[in-house]
Design an enzyme around this catalytic site. Sequence first.
Site, PDB file in Angstrom:
ATOM      1  NE  ARG A 123       1.796   5.164   9.068  1.00 24.42           N
ATOM      2  CZ  ARG A 123       1.756   3.953   9.562  1.00 24.42           C
ATOM      3  NH1 ARG A 123       0.600   3.327   9.673  1.00 24.42           N
ATOM      4  NH2 ARG A 123       2.857   3.337   9.961  1.00 24.42           N
TER       5      ARG A 123
ATOM      6  CG  HIS B  80      -2.809   3.331   4.316  1.00 20.61           C
ATOM      7  ND1 HIS B  80      -3.225   2.858   5.542  1.00 20.61           N
ATOM      8  CD2 HIS B  80      -2.655   2.225   3.530  1.00 20.61           C
ATOM      9  CE1 HIS B  80      -3.318   1.542   5.507  1.00 20.61           C
ATOM     10  NE2 HIS B  80      -2.978   1.121   4.308  1.00 20.61           N
TER      11      HIS B  80
ATOM     12  CB  SER C 180      -0.923   0.010   1.214  1.00 17.87           C
ATOM     13  OG  SER C 180      -1.865  -1.040   1.160  1.00 17.87           O
TER      14      SER C 180
END
Length: 209
Positions: free
Chosen positions: A40, A43, A17
Amino acid sequence: MSRFNYLRNGAEIYRHSFARIRAEADLARFAHDEEQVAVRMIHACGMVEIAGDLVFSNGAVAQARRALRQGALVLCDSKMLARGISAARLPAANKVICTLEDPAIPSLAQKLGTTRSAAALELWRERLDGAVIAIGNAPTALFHLLEMLDETSARPACVIGMPVGFVGAAESKDALISDARVPFIAIKGRKGGSAMAAAALNAIASEAE
């Protein structure tokens, strides 16, 4: 045997990812610590395009990390955001506080003529100085925070400003970005939300140990 062919290993899923995010998102303008937060957040929402809307004041990530290491409180505008923060990542067992469910809030909101989310910040007044603040739900909360800063010399270590919505969200974040009094991390426009704000806080915390 499963009829689906998919990756099952959690560590490998994360690795793939983050590799895809770094391959697809334009992260070149970010400092290293800002990039960690941006990745982050991407994501958390699945949208590489938010990289273009992220804004960091100079040194904001470092200041937030330093504050967390020193035991700073984490003040949140919603229970969803508070619950999205990973306690295991907080470097000093930092206390995470959301005052939205305090029984005094409904009457306080009525008295102030504002939302409960904004009124809940009134209970932060004695806790503002040095705190890391995360607002991921209500634009009125971010506006009210800025109004509170007009009335006090207390200054948060960092404000993660990511309220979401169609009324006031973009404007509240623009106001934060143009306000030079506090370090901040923000996302321009209507996008935002508790998941993004929690992802930003978790990214800061996970690198603060």
